[in-house]
Scaffold this active site. Structure first.
Site, PDB file in Angstrom:
ATOM      1  N   ASN A   7       0.959  -1.127   0.108  1.00 32.61           N
ATOM      2  CA  ASN A   7      -0.013  -0.035   0.196  1.00 32.61           C
ATOM      3  C   ASN A   7       0.837   1.117   0.072  1.00 32.61           C
ATOM      4  O   ASN A   7       1.442   1.551   1.106  1.00 32.61           O
ATOM      5  CB  ASN A   7      -0.800  -0.039   1.109  1.00 32.61           C
ATOM      6  N   LYS A   9       0.105   4.402  -0.413  1.00 31.57           N
ATOM      7  CA  LYS A   9      -0.459   5.489  -0.152  1.00 31.57           C
ATOM      8  C   LYS A   9      -0.378   6.594  -0.811  1.00 31.57           C
ATOM      9  O   LYS A   9      -0.281   6.419  -2.116  1.00 31.57           O
ATOM     10  CB  LYS A   9      -0.173   6.002   1.457  1.00 31.57           C
ATOM     11  N   HIS A  94      -9.805   1.416   4.404  1.00 32.44           N
ATOM     12  CA  HIS A  94      -8.747   1.536   5.117  1.00 32.44           C
ATOM     13  C   HIS A  94      -8.946   2.542   6.087  1.00 32.44           C
ATOM     14  O   HIS A  94      -9.656   3.481   6.257  1.00 32.44           O
ATOM     15  CB  HIS A  94      -7.725   2.308   4.016  1.00 32.44           C
ATOM     16  N   GLU A 161      -5.755  -4.537  10.410  1.00 36.94           N
ATOM     17  CA  GLU A 161      -4.895  -3.519  10.676  1.00 36.94           C
ATOM     18  C   GLU A 161      -5.036  -2.657  11.875  1.00 36.94           C
ATOM     19  O   GLU A 161      -6.053  -2.018  11.907  1.00 36.94           O
ATOM     20  CB  GLU A 161      -4.644  -2.631   9.689  1.00 36.94           C
ATOM     21  N   SER A 199       2.792  -1.756  10.348  1.00 33.76           N
ATOM     22  CA  SER A 199       4.259  -1.855  10.825  1.00 33.76           C
ATOM     23  C   SER A 199       4.917  -3.220  10.629  1.00 33.76           C
ATOM     24  O   SER A 199       5.654  -3.630  11.323  1.00 33.76           O
ATOM     25  CB  SER A 199       4.365  -1.571  12.246  1.00 33.76           C
TER      26      SER A 199
END
Ligand code: PGA
Length: 237
Positions: A7, A9, A94, A161, A199
């Site tokens: 991802n 972003k 998300h 997540e 992370s």
């Protein structure tokens, strides 16, 4: 099947994408592993061309889609446009979008239905905030967030997540990851896979990859460097 999804972003512009593809690589190919890149909308075609030129069997995904199929919606991108741009996947829900926009159960359901109608595989993202975890609400948050996908679980991937683990360098313990994934699989046994995100780094990927119920990773920061992304992906094999 295992999944390693990058991802990007809003972190990779054109020149960073060029560097990603020019970086030394193991040209990771494995029939048990699906790798996918999720660039910003304007870079979808560029990334697709680069994958083709290198004959890399990695897939393409987008970071969101509109609730609407077409029409006067300035700034929106429809799921069918993403499908035309060769996307296989689309992230929906998300936490960074949930925090910024008015994502509700209704908009999430609309996006899921648009994505499926366009032939995309949604990667539906869920996860508790830090204060929800501290109040012992992790399980109830997961249960509530899964409601919208119960009827379509066999057509989607899920990404668990924890919001407090995204971009912070902090991760839940392996036991916490395992119990969240176990709960998700209990509630939605037909999912195509349950990814962990938050992370993930080359240093912790090996341990996380061995947690029962983890089908792969949704990787943000560490996916920007090709070597790190490929190390994380290889840990799933
Ligand atoms: P991170 O992001 O790996 O940088 O924590 C993960 C994500 O937001 O999908």
């Amino acid at each position: 099947m295992k999944f390693a999804f990058a991802n990007w972003k809003m972190a990779q512009g054109k020149s960073q994408i060029a560097s990603f593809f020019d970086a030394p690589s193991t040209e990771l190919r494995n029939e048990n592993l699906t790798c996918a890149l999720f660039p910003s909308y304007p870079h979808l075609a560029d990334v697709q061309t680069r994958l083709k030129v290198r004959n890399l069997p990695w897939k393409l995904g987008a970071q969101d889609c509109s609730t609407e199929p077409r029409g006067a919606f300035t700034g929106e991108v429809s799921a069918s446009m993403l499908q035309e741009e060769a996307c296989t996947y689309v992230l929906i829900g998300h936490s960074e979008r949930r925090q910024r926009g008015p994502e509700t159960e209704t908009t999430l359901a609309q996006k899921l239905s648009q994505a499926l109608a366009a032939g995309l595989i949604p990667v539906f993202c869920i996860g508790e905030t830090e204060s929800q975890r501290e109040k012992g609400e992790t399980e109830s948050v997961i249960r509530a967030q899964l409601q919208v996908v119960l009827g379509l679980q066999d057509r989607i991937l899920l990404a668990y997540e924890p919001v407090w683990a995204i971009g912070t360098g902090r991760t839940p313990t392996l036991a916490e990851v395992e119990s969240a994934h176990k709960l998700i699989w209990q509630l939605c046994p037909k999912l195509q896979g349950v990814l962990y995100g938050g992370s993930v780094k080359p240093e912790n990927a090996g341990d996380l990859a061995r947690v029962s119920g983890v089908s792969g990773f949704l990787i943000g920061g560490a996916s920007l460097k090709r070597g790190d992304f490929e190390k994380i992906a290889s840990s799933l094999l």
